[in-house]
Each structure stands twice: as structure tokens, then as C-alpha cells.
Write a protein that holds these residues in place. Sequence first.
Motif, PDB file in Angstrom:
ATOM      1  N   LYS A  23       0.856  -1.184   0.000  1.00  0.00           N
ATOM      2  CA  LYS A  23       0.000   0.000   0.000  1.00  0.00           C
ATOM      3  C   LYS A  23       0.892   1.234   0.000  1.00  0.00           C
ATOM      4  N   VAL A  24       0.562   2.198  -0.856  1.00  0.00           N
ATOM      5  CA  VAL A  24       1.285   3.465  -0.893  1.00  0.00           C
ATOM      6  C   VAL A  24       0.300   4.591  -0.632  1.00  0.00           C
ATOM      7  N   SER A  25       0.635   5.435   0.330  1.00  0.00           N
ATOM      8  CA  SER A  25      -0.166   6.622   0.635  1.00  0.00           C
ATOM      9  C   SER A  25       0.718   7.844   0.461  1.00  0.00           C
ATOM     10  N   ALA A  26       0.197   8.858  -0.223  1.00  0.00           N
ATOM     11  CA  ALA A  26       1.017  10.031  -0.522  1.00  0.00           C
ATOM     12  C   ALA A  26       0.156  11.284  -0.526  1.00  0.00           C
ATOM     13  N   PRO A  27       0.742  12.421  -0.160  1.00  0.00           N
ATOM     14  CA  PRO A  27       0.009  13.682  -0.270  1.00  0.00           C
ATOM     15  C   PRO A  27      -0.411  13.946  -1.716  1.00  0.00           C
ATOM     16  N   ALA A  28      -1.582  14.508  -1.888  1.00  0.00           N
ATOM     17  CA  ALA A  28      -2.070  14.803  -3.239  1.00  0.00           C
ATOM     18  C   ALA A  28      -1.263  15.919  -3.898  1.00  0.00           C
ATOM     19  N   LEU A  37       9.188   3.874   5.015  1.00  0.00           N
ATOM     20  CA  LEU A  37       8.945   2.460   4.747  1.00  0.00           C
ATOM     21  C   LEU A  37       8.533   1.825   6.065  1.00  0.00           C
ATOM     22  N   PHE A  38       7.276   1.328   6.135  1.00  0.00           N
ATOM     23  CA  PHE A  38       6.738   0.867   7.416  1.00  0.00           C
ATOM     24  C   PHE A  38       6.541  -0.650   7.432  1.00  0.00           C
ATOM     25  N   SER A  39       7.084  -1.290   8.478  1.00  0.00           N
ATOM     26  CA  SER A  39       6.968  -2.736   8.662  1.00  0.00           C
ATOM     27  C   SER A  39       5.991  -3.024   9.799  1.00  0.00           C
ATOM     28  N   HIS A  40       4.927  -3.756   9.489  1.00  0.00           N
ATOM     29  CA  HIS A  40       3.885  -4.023  10.486  1.00  0.00           C
ATOM     30  C   HIS A  40       4.328  -5.058  11.511  1.00  0.00           C
ATOM     31  N   GLY A  41       3.601  -5.129  12.619  1.00  0.00           N
ATOM     32  CA  GLY A  41       3.830  -6.138  13.634  1.00  0.00           C
ATOM     33  C   GLY A  41       3.331  -7.499  13.190  1.00  0.00           C
ATOM     34  N   TYR A  42       3.680  -8.520  13.980  1.00  0.00           N
ATOM     35  CA  TYR A  42       3.310  -9.891  13.641  1.00  0.00           C
ATOM     36  C   TYR A  42       1.799 -10.018  13.437  1.00  0.00           C
ATOM     37  N   GLY A  43       1.403 -10.582  12.288  1.00  0.00           N
ATOM     38  CA  GLY A  43       0.000 -10.853  12.010  1.00  0.00           C
ATOM     39  C   GLY A  43      -0.763  -9.735  11.340  1.00  0.00           C
ATOM     40  N   SER A  44      -0.246  -8.514  11.342  1.00  0.00           N
ATOM     41  CA  SER A  44      -0.958  -7.383  10.756  1.00  0.00           C
ATOM     42  C   SER A  44      -0.797  -7.392   9.236  1.00  0.00           C
ATOM     43  N   SER A  45      -0.993  -6.256   8.589  1.00  0.00           N
ATOM     44  CA  SER A  45      -0.950  -6.206   7.129  1.00  0.00           C
ATOM     45  C   SER A  45      -0.799  -4.766   6.671  1.00  0.00           C
ATOM     46  N   LEU A  46      -0.872  -4.567   5.364  1.00  0.00           N
ATOM     47  CA  LEU A  46      -0.794  -3.220   4.802  1.00  0.00           C
ATOM     48  C   LEU A  46      -1.961  -2.336   5.226  1.00  0.00           C
ATOM     49  N   ASP A  47      -3.007  -2.930   5.780  1.00  0.00           N
ATOM     50  CA  ASP A  47      -4.167  -2.155   6.215  1.00  0.00           C
ATOM     51  C   ASP A  47      -4.035  -1.631   7.634  1.00  0.00           C
ATOM     52  N   GLY A  48      -2.973  -2.010   8.355  1.00  0.00           N
ATOM     53  CA  GLY A  48      -2.837  -1.618   9.749  1.00  0.00           C
ATOM     54  C   GLY A  48      -2.192  -0.258   9.944  1.00  0.00           C
ATOM     55  N   TYR A  49      -2.204   0.188  11.192  1.00  0.00           N
ATOM     56  CA  TYR A  49      -1.443   1.346  11.672  1.00  0.00           C
ATOM     57  C   TYR A  49      -1.901   2.680  11.080  1.00  0.00           C
ATOM     58  N   GLY A  50      -3.183   2.767  10.751  1.00  0.00           N
ATOM     59  CA  GLY A  50      -3.709   4.014  10.214  1.00  0.00           C
ATOM     60  C   GLY A  50      -3.455   5.236  11.065  1.00  0.00           C
ATOM     61  N   PRO A  51      -3.552   5.138  12.416  1.00  0.00           N
ATOM     62  CA  PRO A  51      -3.305   6.339  13.218  1.00  0.00           C
ATOM     63  C   PRO A  51      -1.931   6.965  12.996  1.00  0.00           C
ATOM     64  N   LEU A  52      -0.953   6.163  12.623  1.00  0.00           N
ATOM     65  CA  LEU A  52       0.369   6.709  12.316  1.00  0.00           C
ATOM     66  C   LEU A  52       0.540   6.996  10.834  1.00  0.00           C
ATOM     67  N   THR A  53       0.253   5.997  10.004  1.00  0.00           N
ATOM     68  CA  THR A  53       0.550   6.145   8.578  1.00  0.00           C
ATOM     69  C   THR A  53      -0.300   7.228   7.920  1.00  0.00           C
ATOM     70  N   ASP A  54      -1.560   7.333   8.324  1.00  0.00           N
ATOM     71  CA  ASP A  54      -2.409   8.390   7.783  1.00  0.00           C
ATOM     72  C   ASP A  54      -1.867   9.769   8.181  1.00  0.00           C
ATOM     73  N   HIS A  55      -1.420   9.866   9.420  1.00  0.00           N
ATOM     74  CA  HIS A  55      -0.904  11.149   9.912  1.00  0.00           C
ATOM     75  C   HIS A  55       0.363  11.544   9.162  1.00  0.00           C
ATOM     76  N   TRP A  56       1.255  10.592   8.990  1.00  0.00           N
ATOM     77  CA  TRP A  56       2.504  10.916   8.276  1.00  0.00           C
ATOM     78  C   TRP A  56       2.227  11.336   6.835  1.00  0.00           C
ATOM     79  N   ALA A  57       1.347  10.610   6.158  1.00  0.00           N
ATOM     80  CA  ALA A  57       1.043  10.947   4.763  1.00  0.00           C
ATOM     81  C   ALA A  57       0.375  12.309   4.657  1.00  0.00           C
ATOM     82  N   ALA A  58      -0.510  12.619   5.597  1.00  0.00           N
ATOM     83  CA  ALA A  58      -1.200  13.910   5.571  1.00  0.00           C
ATOM     84  C   ALA A  58      -0.262  15.067   5.883  1.00  0.00           C
ATOM     85  N   ASN A  59       0.927  14.744   6.383  1.00  0.00           N
ATOM     86  CA  ASN A  59       1.900  15.784   6.719  1.00  0.00           C
ATOM     87  C   ASN A  59       3.151  15.708   5.853  1.00  0.00           C
ATOM     88  N   GLY A  60       2.991  15.205   4.618  1.00  0.00           N
ATOM     89  CA  GLY A  60       4.039  15.381   3.635  1.00  0.00           C
ATOM     90  C   GLY A  60       4.928  14.211   3.324  1.00  0.00           C
TER      91      GLY A  60
END
Length: 299
Positions: A23-28, A37-60
Motif C-alpha cells: 500500500k502506498v499513501s502520498a500527499p495529493a 517504509l513501514f513494517s507491520h507487527g506480527y499478524g498485521s498487514s498493509l491495512d494496519g497502523y492508520g493512526p500513524l501512517t495516515d498522519h505521516w502521509a497527511a503531513n508530507g
Amino acid sequence: MPVVSVKPIVLTAPHRGRHLHVKVSAPADGAELPIILFSHGYGSSLDGYGPLTDHWAANGFVVIQPTHLDSRTVALPPDDPRTPEIWRLRVDDLRLVLDRLDELEAAVPGLAGRIDRRRIAAAGHSFGGQTAGNLLGLRVLPPAGAGEDLSDPRVSAGVLLATAGKGGADLSPYAAEHFPFMNPSFATMTTPALVVAGDKDDSPLSVRGPEWLADPYALSPGEKSLLTLFGAEHSLGGIAGYEVRETTDEDPERVALIQRVTLAYLRHALGMDDAGWAAVRADLAGAGNRLGRLESKHG
């Protein structure tokens, strides 16, 4: 800032027996966008960690999230011959992403020509912290590894969240038997990094208690910072996802602090801006802040 996300982007990967989904998320908008480059914890996936990944993408930042073979979405059987090497295949996943940035860039509408390949950070939570740490210079010792250097010069900073400490006698008997890859050496992890640990993260994988999660800071050389979160358990207040069951210490204020500190650190470590980092260091120096404490070292 509006964000464009595309998933799954499929990278052919015959060596792992299953193509890599990313999954790639980028500012428009914006140019010269740095990469996380984000590596998820055991058992998770590209859909995890939205509270961090969404915030980072929204900030450049361009945030890239591969799904590793241990993901529940892959459902790899425990007796699969790849299981003993999953720790190494995870590192290979991150390297493959870096090798194939052109494909990932082309798969996101409007992203072409806007990525800054000089500014790349690796981040991860739990098992993902060790995976990201390998790119920073962490080495996995026997019995699972041979202590080889898997660092990558393309990565110039890291964020390690709730990442396991020393192995050997520090592991619980269960961890020593089932997770032989949990035997890291931090002695050559020289790349600058922010380590985030909860002071209530009493892992069943170690006999030492919450201070075990500070080992990536205490035992590594070079420029490092440690954010200790008061009252935080392994999910650090809820970074693993929105309303995920794994969160036992839900605390939106704590998550907001992690968002602020990690963003400021990454902008500082990648040579973009120092003002935000100076501000969070001032706020979290000493014992005056009720949410956490921030300390740094240079050797």
C-alpha cells in the motif's frame, strides 16, 4: 492535506513464494516528498497502523506498507518451510520495495516525479521494529541468523516502536523456544533512530519487564532518542489501527503525542526541519510531562 492511497500494488517476488502486496499513501500535492517504509507487527498487514501512517502521509510523507508473510491475511501454515526464515524474508520485503520504487511511484496517480529518494526512513512496530532495525544495522545472531550485515545505505533514519530487546537469557523460555530470531545485536545499529517504548509494556517474551523494550536505544551507538510513554502497553495507546482489538491501553492523547513526536523526529533526522523537534524535546525533557519523557544521546 489530502492523501491518495493505492492498494494493493503487486510486486512480483518469486523468491518468497507469493507476490508482495504493498500500500502506498502520498500527499495529493507537493514535491520532493520523503519516504517512510513501514513494517507491520506480527499478524498485521498493509491495512494496519492508520493512526500513524495516515498522519505521516497527511503531513508530507510518502508512506509505503508491505504485507509480510506472517500476516493473518496470508494465513501461512505453521509448518510452512518458509516460517523459520520469515524474519529474513521480512527484511527482503523492505529491500524489494526500495529496489522497485519506480514501479510503486508509477502505480499512484499523480505521484510521478514527486518522490525524494535521498530522504528515506524505515519504521516498524514490534516484530516490524526488528525488521526495520535490520536496515539500520541491527544484526540477528545465531541460532536464527549469522550476525550478517543487512543494513541499507538508502535508509538514513528509523523509528522503532515497542521493539524487542536482547535475546539469550533475557527471553522467556517460550520465546527462546519458538522465536529464535529474537536474538538481536544492536552494537552495529549506527543509523540515527527514535525508539518508542511504554513503561507498562511488560512483554511475556522477556523476563526483564518493560525496560527490555528500551534496549534498542541503550545498546546501540550513534545518535539515538528514546520516547518513554507513561502507562503505555504494547499497542502504545492504539497505534496498530482504528478500534483494533489488540489495543489494551486505548488513549487518544497518547497516540496524538506519538504522532507529534515521530513526525517532528523524522523531519529532523531527514534534514527537513529542526524547529518541531526542538519543541518536542523542550516539552518532554525531564519528568515534567505527564504523558512521557524524551531523552537523546550522541554516542
